[in-house]
Design an enzyme around this catalytic site. Structure first.
Site, PDB file in Angstrom:
ATOM      1  N   GLY A 150       0.799  -1.223   0.000  1.00  0.00           N
ATOM      2  CA  GLY A 150       0.000   0.000   0.000  1.00  0.00           C
ATOM      3  C   GLY A 150       0.824   1.261   0.000  1.00  0.00           C
ATOM      4  O   GLY A 150       0.361   2.305   0.478  1.00  0.00           O
ATOM      5  N   GLY A 151       2.042   1.196  -0.539  1.00  0.00           N
ATOM      6  CA  GLY A 151       2.850   2.401  -0.645  1.00  0.00           C
ATOM      7  C   GLY A 151       3.274   2.982   0.678  1.00  0.00           C
ATOM      8  O   GLY A 151       3.702   4.126   0.738  1.00  0.00           O
ATOM      9  N   SER A 237       4.924  -5.390  -2.448  1.00  0.00           N
ATOM     10  CA  SER A 237       4.974  -3.973  -2.786  1.00  0.00           C
ATOM     11  C   SER A 237       5.655  -3.188  -1.672  1.00  0.00           C
ATOM     12  O   SER A 237       6.839  -3.402  -1.404  1.00  0.00           O
ATOM     13  CB  SER A 237       3.556  -3.469  -3.082  1.00  0.00           C
ATOM     14  OG  SER A 237       3.576  -2.209  -3.688  1.00  0.00           O
TER      15      SER A 237
END
Length: 566
Positions: A150-151, A237
């Site tokens: 989620g960055g 991610s």
């Protein structure tokens, strides 16, 4: 243009691309584990009870898996504990109800259907445990600690069902799975002189939270049937970025001994920013918040801000503000840029497994189209050309457009995806793999299946292919992003077989440091020897292998490597 100037332009372009993917895309309690087995009395109507060092927790059993949700691993980081390292949680004596997920961390950006709902709650340092072995037989299973993506601005552990990984699936190893929440955005990653001068580790508070989880695992995981000597840390991610941060962090030494970098192995200042960048952003945030200065009064002012006010300055549902930085090379938690650490061997050495999906940046295309309507508007040819010409200096832009001509792709969206994926999440991670493989065993993969169920709504002209995040559901059953995400269908029989293979690989890796369990097949250890199998190609109806040369050719790395310069 000189090469180093060209590299600067390209890095800027990649940072913009990463923003589309990720932004659109200490002292802990020392105590012995009370690892008494679960007794018949514990298995009452309300479920099994496990005694942790902090207090007993009562979970439930579903399909043979013991599930314990919402266990606090640190004190709520509120009030004077905001922007400080995580502190020990208080003890309790009566069984804690661990049958429901706890609060998600404060967030506002949702990356389309990826995350959400938004949250203003700072009391969020909780973890969840999934185990098929509650310790009653003395057996100790390997452990997988999973960091959601989620960055580093959004996401939540609620979306990740660890039950299949806990069983190992039909061909894997039973594993104790721990999923976590950690501080995000400005709450988790903020540098400011008023805070940094308080004589505690600073800036990367979200990374410190993950290390607090790893400390909790060392204290407590035996009580859940886990082996504290076999701990894999992994994530997807931003979770991969954070796993990489812990690979180079001296503070995490000895807390885990396998690493999983899912989308993808990264190393550079695209994802680990210089502290100077964080300080610039942090000071600008403080001024915007009405907290000027660099002294104790400024720190007190920042800690007095309401969570909604901080989130207002952090961003919107579809974008983060310029005040948000992410992981920073602070000198202590992250002492050096991972690129340097991997090149020189200055990292916590262990087996590493990592990889990418073939069409990573179709995810950013999905987010752009999602927020373009309704009605949603697919990318046009003019928009594709403009995205390239605005990201690179003229000569480089012309070369990129020649390398990725629209005539070679079914749509501008897919041309854009290829031109962004290749340098950012294929060739640059390939460079990282080459660095790591000089020091430790590396197992590299590419998820190449283009037909997986997708959780964004149907949008005209949009084709996800093997998109960023599309592989998560093969490890965590039913994963569909946040509250707005709904998978179009369940996995079919062939897809379930691929899921079984991936679960076996992930859990075997947690057990032995080798996704095969032992040997070098079907997943070869990475090598750059000409013609040798080097990379597992995950696909339906069957997986195969790629050589390093084939992977590089598929992603135009001969074009990108001299431009990136590394």
């Amino acid at each position: 243009m000189k090469r180093h100037e060209n590299i600067v332009f390209v890095l800027g372009a990649l940072r913009k691309a990463m923003a589309r993917v990720l932004l659109l895309l200490g002292s802990l309690l020392a105590a012995s584990v009370l690892s008494a087995p679960v007794t018949a009395a514990d298995r009452g109507e309300d479920g099994p009870v496990v005694r942790t060092a902090e207090g007993p927790v009562r979970g439930f059993v579903k399909n043979g898996v013991g599930i314990f949700l919402g266990i606090p691993y640190a004190a709520p980081p509120v009030g004077n504990l905001r922007w400080r390292p995580p502190q020990p949680v208080g003890h309790w004596h009566q069984p804690l109800d661990a049958t429901h997920y706890a609060n998600t961390c404060s967030q506002v950006t949702e990356l389309g259907a990826f995350a959400g709902p938004s949250s203003i709650t700072e009391d969020c340092l909780y973890l969840n445990v999934f185990t098929s072995n509650l310790g009653q037989n003395g057996q100790r299973n390997p452990v997988l600690v999973w960091i959601h993506g989620g960055g580093n601005v959004d996401g939540e552990s609620n979306d990740y069902d660890g039950t299949k990984l806990a069983t190992g699936g039909p061909g894997g190893s039973p594993t104790v799975v721990v999923t976590i929440n950690y501080r995000l955005g400005l709450f988790g990653f903020l540098a400011h002189p008023a805070l940094d001068n308080e004589d505690h580790p600073f800036a990367n508070y979200g990374i410190l939270d993950i290390q607090a989880v790893l400390q909790w695992v060392q204290r407590n995981i035996e009580a859940f049937g886990g082996d504290p000597g076999r701990v894999a840390l992994g994530g997807q991610s931003a979770g991969s970025v954070d796993t990489g941060a812990n690979l180079v962090s001296p503070l995490a030494a000895g807390l885990f001994n396998r690493a999983i970098l899912q989308s993808a192995p990264w190393s550079s200042s695209l994802f680990y920013f210089p502290l100077s960048v964080g300080l610039t952003n942090g000071k600008a945030f403080a001024v915007a918040a009405g907290c000027p200065g660099e002294d104790a009064a400024a720190a007190a002012c920042l800690r007095a801000l309401s969570a909604p006010r901080i989130l207002q300055l952090q961003g919107t549902p579809n974008a983060s503000s310029p005040y948000v930085t992410g992981t920073m090379v602070d000198g202590t938690i992250i002492p050096i840029v991972p690129e340097t650490a991997y090149a020189t061997g200055q990292f916590n050495k262990m087996p590493i497994m990592g990889g990418n999906t073939h069409d990573e940046l179709t995810f950013s295309n999905a987010i752009s189209e999602y927020f373009s309507g309704p009605p949603q508007v697919p990318m046009t040819a003019a928009q594709y050309v403009a995205s390239i010409t605005s990201s690179y200096p003229p000569a480089t832009a012309a070369a990129v457009l020649a390398e990725y001509p629209l005539a070679n792709y079914p749509s501008p969206q897919l041309a854009s995806s290829a031109a962004g994926t290749d340098p950012l999440i294929a060739c640059q991670p390939r460079h990282v793999v080459h660095l790591l493989a000089k020091w430790v065993p590396v197992y590299q993969y590419e998820f190449n299946y283009p037909g997986a169920p997708y959780y964004f709504p149907d949008m005209p002209g949009f084709v996800p292919l093997a998109s960023h995040t599309s592989d998560i559901q093969f490890l965590f059953p039913g994963w569909h992003g946040g509250q707005l995400g709904v998978n179009s269908r369940s996995l079919n029989a062939q897809e379930t077989r691929l899921s079984d293979q991936l679960v076996a690989a992930w859990t075997n890796f947690a057990r032995t440091g080798n996704p095969n369990g032992s040997g070098n097949s079907p997943w070869p250890q990475f090598t750059n020897q000409a013609g040798a199998p080097a990379i597992l190609s995950q696909n339906v109806p069957s997986s195969g292998t790629l050589t390093d040369v084939q992977f590089a050719g598929n992603h135009h790395c001969a074009f990108w490597d001299p431009i990136l310069g590394y």
